[in-house]
Design a protein around this motif. Structure first.
Motif, PDB file in Angstrom:
ATOM      1  N   ALA A 149       0.820  -1.348  -0.053  1.00 43.65           N
ATOM      2  CA  ALA A 149       0.149  -0.197   0.088  1.00 43.65           C
ATOM      3  C   ALA A 149       0.513   1.347   0.192  1.00 43.65           C
ATOM      4  O   ALA A 149       2.007   0.807   0.496  1.00 43.65           O
ATOM      5  CB  ALA A 149      -1.064   0.479   1.039  1.00 43.65           C
ATOM      6  N   GLU A 150       0.921   2.269  -1.012  1.00 41.36           N
ATOM      7  CA  GLU A 150       1.108   3.590  -0.411  1.00 41.36           C
ATOM      8  C   GLU A 150       0.978   4.525   1.058  1.00 41.36           C
ATOM      9  O   GLU A 150      -0.359   4.706   0.913  1.00 41.36           O
ATOM     10  CB  GLU A 150       0.605   4.631  -1.214  1.00 41.36           C
ATOM     11  CG  GLU A 150       1.692   5.503  -1.669  1.00 41.36           C
ATOM     12  CD  GLU A 150       0.656   5.685  -2.837  1.00 41.36           C
ATOM     13  OE1 GLU A 150      -0.141   6.004  -3.734  1.00 41.36           O
ATOM     14  OE2 GLU A 150       2.003   7.302  -4.185  1.00 41.36           O
ATOM     15  N   THR A 151       1.452   4.112   1.323  1.00 46.09           N
ATOM     16  CA  THR A 151       1.256   4.620   3.292  1.00 46.09           C
ATOM     17  C   THR A 151       1.251   6.435   3.322  1.00 46.09           C
ATOM     18  O   THR A 151      -0.091   6.495   3.914  1.00 46.09           O
ATOM     19  CB  THR A 151       2.314   4.020   3.585  1.00 46.09           C
ATOM     20  OG1 THR A 151       3.444   4.852   3.731  1.00 46.09           O
ATOM     21  CG2 THR A 151       2.662   2.235   4.601  1.00 46.09           C
ATOM     22  N   ILE A 152       1.913   6.854   2.489  1.00 48.18           N
ATOM     23  CA  ILE A 152       2.192   8.417   2.405  1.00 48.18           C
ATOM     24  C   ILE A 152       1.815   8.510   0.956  1.00 48.18           C
ATOM     25  O   ILE A 152       2.730   9.231   0.014  1.00 48.18           O
ATOM     26  CB  ILE A 152       3.042   9.133   3.022  1.00 48.18           C
ATOM     27  CG1 ILE A 152       3.519   8.694   4.570  1.00 48.18           C
ATOM     28  CG2 ILE A 152       2.633  10.140   2.662  1.00 48.18           C
ATOM     29  CD1 ILE A 152       4.005   9.564   5.054  1.00 48.18           C
ATOM     30  N   PRO A 153       0.547   8.467   0.545  1.00 46.44           N
ATOM     31  CA  PRO A 153       0.416   9.196  -1.174  1.00 46.44           C
ATOM     32  C   PRO A 153       1.225  10.325  -1.669  1.00 46.44           C
ATOM     33  O   PRO A 153       1.353  11.311  -1.023  1.00 46.44           O
ATOM     34  CB  PRO A 153      -1.517   9.371  -1.586  1.00 46.44           C
ATOM     35  CG  PRO A 153      -2.222   9.298  -0.117  1.00 46.44           C
ATOM     36  CD  PRO A 153      -0.611   8.492   0.838  1.00 46.44           C
ATOM     37  N   ASN A 154       2.299  10.303  -2.921  1.00 44.20           N
ATOM     38  CA  ASN A 154       2.822  11.502  -3.754  1.00 44.20           C
ATOM     39  C   ASN A 154       3.626  11.407  -2.357  1.00 44.20           C
ATOM     40  O   ASN A 154       4.207  13.047  -2.291  1.00 44.20           O
ATOM     41  CB  ASN A 154       2.113  12.811  -3.284  1.00 44.20           C
ATOM     42  CG  ASN A 154       1.066  12.079  -4.976  1.00 44.20           C
ATOM     43  OD1 ASN A 154       1.605  11.377  -6.266  1.00 44.20           O
ATOM     44  ND2 ASN A 154      -0.133  12.788  -4.256  1.00 44.20           N
ATOM     45  N   PHE A 155       4.588  10.539  -2.104  1.00 45.67           N
ATOM     46  CA  PHE A 155       5.294  11.192  -0.392  1.00 45.67           C
ATOM     47  C   PHE A 155       6.692  12.022  -1.057  1.00 45.67           C
ATOM     48  O   PHE A 155       7.074  12.822  -0.899  1.00 45.67           O
ATOM     49  CB  PHE A 155       6.081   9.311  -0.192  1.00 45.67           C
ATOM     50  CG  PHE A 155       6.549   9.658   1.259  1.00 45.67           C
ATOM     51  CD1 PHE A 155       6.503  10.892   2.255  1.00 45.67           C
ATOM     52  CD2 PHE A 155       8.028   9.154   1.760  1.00 45.67           C
ATOM     53  CE1 PHE A 155       6.716  10.877   3.300  1.00 45.67           C
ATOM     54  CE2 PHE A 155       8.586   9.512   2.375  1.00 45.67           C
ATOM     55  CZ  PHE A 155       8.326  10.371   3.407  1.00 45.67           C
ATOM     56  N   HIS A 156       7.509  10.999  -2.370  1.00 43.98           N
ATOM     57  CA  HIS A 156       8.611  11.944  -2.948  1.00 43.98           C
ATOM     58  C   HIS A 156       8.565  13.075  -4.764  1.00 43.98           C
ATOM     59  O   HIS A 156       9.153  12.460  -5.664  1.00 43.98           O
ATOM     60  CB  HIS A 156      10.115  11.504  -2.818  1.00 43.98           C
ATOM     61  CG  HIS A 156      10.010  10.567  -1.878  1.00 43.98           C
ATOM     62  ND1 HIS A 156      10.862  11.737  -0.739  1.00 43.98           N
ATOM     63  CD2 HIS A 156      10.645   9.350  -1.724  1.00 43.98           C
ATOM     64  CE1 HIS A 156      11.095  10.963   0.172  1.00 43.98           C
ATOM     65  NE2 HIS A 156      11.024  10.188  -0.238  1.00 43.98           N
ATOM     66  N   ASN A 157       6.836  12.856  -4.722  1.00 42.36           N
ATOM     67  CA  ASN A 157       6.579  13.583  -5.486  1.00 42.36           C
ATOM     68  C   ASN A 157       6.051  14.619  -5.229  1.00 42.36           C
ATOM     69  O   ASN A 157       5.855  15.256  -5.073  1.00 42.36           O
ATOM     70  CB  ASN A 157       4.259  13.339  -5.964  1.00 42.36           C
ATOM     71  CG  ASN A 157       4.833  13.884  -7.328  1.00 42.36           C
ATOM     72  OD1 ASN A 157       4.770  15.213  -7.893  1.00 42.36           O
ATOM     73  ND2 ASN A 157       3.063  13.733  -7.914  1.00 42.36           N
ATOM     74  N   THR A 158       8.130  15.345  -5.754  1.00 46.14           N
ATOM     75  CA  THR A 158       8.288  16.737  -5.633  1.00 46.14           C
ATOM     76  C   THR A 158       7.869  17.434  -6.274  1.00 46.14           C
ATOM     77  O   THR A 158       7.561  18.334  -5.568  1.00 46.14           O
ATOM     78  CB  THR A 158       9.674  16.622  -6.338  1.00 46.14           C
ATOM     79  OG1 THR A 158       9.776  16.311  -7.181  1.00 46.14           O
ATOM     80  CG2 THR A 158      10.451  16.226  -5.546  1.00 46.14           C
ATOM     81  N   VAL A 159       6.658  17.081  -7.498  1.00 45.13           N
ATOM     82  CA  VAL A 159       5.832  18.316  -8.361  1.00 45.13           C
ATOM     83  C   VAL A 159       5.068  18.498  -7.593  1.00 45.13           C
ATOM     84  O   VAL A 159       4.368  19.786  -7.289  1.00 45.13           O
ATOM     85  CB  VAL A 159       5.356  18.109  -9.162  1.00 45.13           C
ATOM     86  CG1 VAL A 159       3.997  18.612 -10.273  1.00 45.13           C
ATOM     87  CG2 VAL A 159       6.710  17.627 -10.580  1.00 45.13           C
ATOM     88  N   SER A 160       4.176  17.715  -7.252  1.00 48.56           N
ATOM     89  CA  SER A 160       3.205  17.988  -5.485  1.00 48.56           C
ATOM     90  C   SER A 160       3.752  18.623  -4.800  1.00 48.56           C
ATOM     91  O   SER A 160       2.910  18.969  -3.988  1.00 48.56           O
ATOM     92  CB  SER A 160       2.261  16.732  -5.975  1.00 48.56           C
ATOM     93  OG  SER A 160       2.476  15.759  -4.792  1.00 48.56           O
ATOM     94  N   ARG A 161       4.135  18.182  -3.958  1.00 46.36           N
ATOM     95  CA  ARG A 161       5.556  18.782  -2.606  1.00 46.36           C
ATOM     96  C   ARG A 161       5.432  19.928  -3.534  1.00 46.36           C
ATOM     97  O   ARG A 161       4.850  21.075  -2.300  1.00 46.36           O
ATOM     98  CB  ARG A 161       6.706  18.254  -2.928  1.00 46.36           C
ATOM     99  CG  ARG A 161       6.721  16.465  -2.391  1.00 46.36           C
ATOM    100  CD  ARG A 161       5.930  16.836  -0.548  1.00 46.36           C
ATOM    101  NE  ARG A 161       6.611  15.427  -0.185  1.00 46.36           N
ATOM    102  CZ  ARG A 161       5.387  15.078   1.132  1.00 46.36           C
ATOM    103  NH1 ARG A 161       5.245  15.787   1.566  1.00 46.36           N
ATOM    104  NH2 ARG A 161       6.420  14.069   1.879  1.00 46.36           N
ATOM    105  N   TYR A 162       5.830  20.838  -3.907  1.00 39.64           N
ATOM    106  CA  TYR A 162       6.340  21.954  -4.432  1.00 39.64           C
ATOM    107  C   TYR A 162       4.620  22.984  -4.384  1.00 39.64           C
ATOM    108  O   TYR A 162       4.329  23.852  -3.863  1.00 39.64           O
ATOM    109  CB  TYR A 162       6.398  22.478  -5.618  1.00 39.64           C
ATOM    110  CG  TYR A 162       7.678  23.598  -6.764  1.00 39.64           C
ATOM    111  CD1 TYR A 162       8.508  24.517  -5.386  1.00 39.64           C
ATOM    112  CD2 TYR A 162       6.361  24.311  -6.870  1.00 39.64           C
ATOM    113  CE1 TYR A 162       8.588  25.749  -5.247  1.00 39.64           C
ATOM    114  CE2 TYR A 162       6.515  25.442  -7.293  1.00 39.64           C
ATOM    115  CZ  TYR A 162       7.196  26.419  -5.810  1.00 39.64           C
ATOM    116  OH  TYR A 162       7.831  27.503  -5.991  1.00 39.64           O
TER     117      TYR A 162
END
Ligand code: ADP
Ligand code: GN1
Ligand code: MG
Length: 361
Positions: A149-162
């Protein structure tokens, strides 16, 4: 500690607890070392439910990953109780205990005779950390990723992090955005770093692998006598990701000879001797499995992961410190400052970093 002891009584421990004290300096969970009358030791943790929304899925991930690793360890002639985390079940056979809707607990066997480092003092330790995380990736190369399971969605998605960063700055829930004007300007100037890795997954240019995703130096236990790797811990974020996340995040934390929250920025830089030690260890273990593109991006991944962490600390400061544990009001801002100082320093050292990577492929 009375309440904690009552909660602990739900777990099937071997022995009667006689002491409990806070352990380590993780930013997410609350960890305690428990000692029993018969000498047995346990790691008792309150899982951060604000961060991990689905604790059941999280613990199922950890069960499957640790079972898989134990089989591999046995096959390789190692000690499965020492080289992999062991989840201790509750008396009714569950892998966590739910105190209430906001409080969830788990127990691991404590791995003894180890050290966990907050900064590197002996460069060889960082070579061993590189080997540990490189080997971890190698061992999980044939783990069925669809089980996770993805425990934290978009964890290293730097685009959505920004995007999250800009939203939190605009909301300014703490009212402190003005105190961080320079850092916010830095984050905007270096936005290009958030576009270096993540978009290449969608383009099919970088392979998803099962990765650790939180490869801080203090998430590996090293033997207290030899310094050799014993066990990779903190498995909460084991999910499909990029090998570059694991390499880059280790560089972010471990090549800095100062603390992650050091106030004196003149002490903060990326030490190339340490960069080389880790690179050597990591590539010795998993280098032959990496693609040409992954290898080409190793140096920049250090900047990307450091930048990502910097904008996360900064966003949390402006948001009012809801995510990372903090010990003082400026803590997250101090952390963001060290990360941005490191980004600048690494940027100036990119040619040397590329030359080091080239030596070990
Ligand atoms: P967090 O998610 O908050 O970082 P960790 O799981 O990394 O929590 O644990 C915090 C610290 O506790 C680690 O850095 C390490 O020093 C120590 N620790 C955690 N698990 C164990 C273990 N099984 N055996 C020995 N020490 C441990
Ligand atoms: C947190 O849990 P810990 O302290 O090992 C964070 C990492 C950050 C790190 C910064 C689940 O790691 O992503 O890089 O702090 N973990 C989570 O030190 O958010
Ligand atoms: Mg940790």
């Amino acid at each position: 500690m009375q309440r904690e002891l009552e909660i602990l009584s739900n777990f099937a421990l071997d022995g009667t607890p006689v002491s409990m004290k806070p352990l380590g300096c993780g930013h997410i969970n609350s960890t305690y070392l428990v000692k029993c009358d018969n000498g047995n030791k346990y790691n008792f943790q309150k899982i951060n439910h604000n961060v991990f929304k689905d604790v059941e899925a999280l613990m199922n991930n950890i069960d499957s990953v640790t079972s898989f690793l134990k089989e591999k360890t046995v096959a390789n002639g190692g000690d499965p109780m020492r080289e992999t985390l062991t989840v201790v079940k509750t008396k009714d056979g569950k892998n966590f205990y739910k105190e209430n809707d906001d409080a969830y607990w788990r127990v691991y066997l404590f791995v003894d005779d180890v050290i966990t480092l907050q900064v590197i003092e002996n460069p060889e330790h960082f070579y061993y950390a590189g080997k540990a995380f490189g080997n971890f990736q190698k061992l999980l190369a044939d783990f069925p990723a669809s089980k996770l399971a993805e425990t934290i969605p978009n964890f290293h998605n730097t685009v959505s992090r920004y995007a999250d960063f800009e939203r939190q700055i605009a909301e300014n829930r703490s009212g402190r955005a003005d105190e961080a004007k320079e850092e916010i300007a830095f984050a905007r100037e270096y936005k290009w770093l958030s576009e270096q890795l993540y978009p290449l997954i969608e383009k099919g240019e970088l392979p998803l692998r099962v990765t650790h995703n939180d490869t801080k130096l203090n998430n590996v236990l090293l033997d207290k006598e030899t310094g050799k790797p014993v066990c990779v811990i903190d498995l909460d974020t084991v999910m499909p990701g990029l090998s570059l996340y694991d390499y880059g995040d280790s560089m972010r934390f471990g090549t800095n000879p100062a603390a992650e929250d050091e106030k004196d920025l003149s002490k903060v830089y990326s030490d190339l001797v340490l960069f080389e030690e880790y690179t050597k260890g990591f590539l010795e273990e998993c280098g032959s499995a990496l693609t040409k593109k992954e290898i080409e991006l190793l140096p920049i991944s250090a900047l990307v992961m450091t930048y990502e962490c910097g904008i996360r600390f900064l966003a949390d400061f402006v948001d009012g410190d809801h995510y990372f544990h903090t010990e003082r009001p400026e803590h997250n801002l101090d952390r963001a400052r060290t990360q941005f100082k490191l980004v600048k320093d690494m940027e100036s050292k990119l040619p040397e970093m590329k030359a080091i990577v080239a030596k070990y492929i």
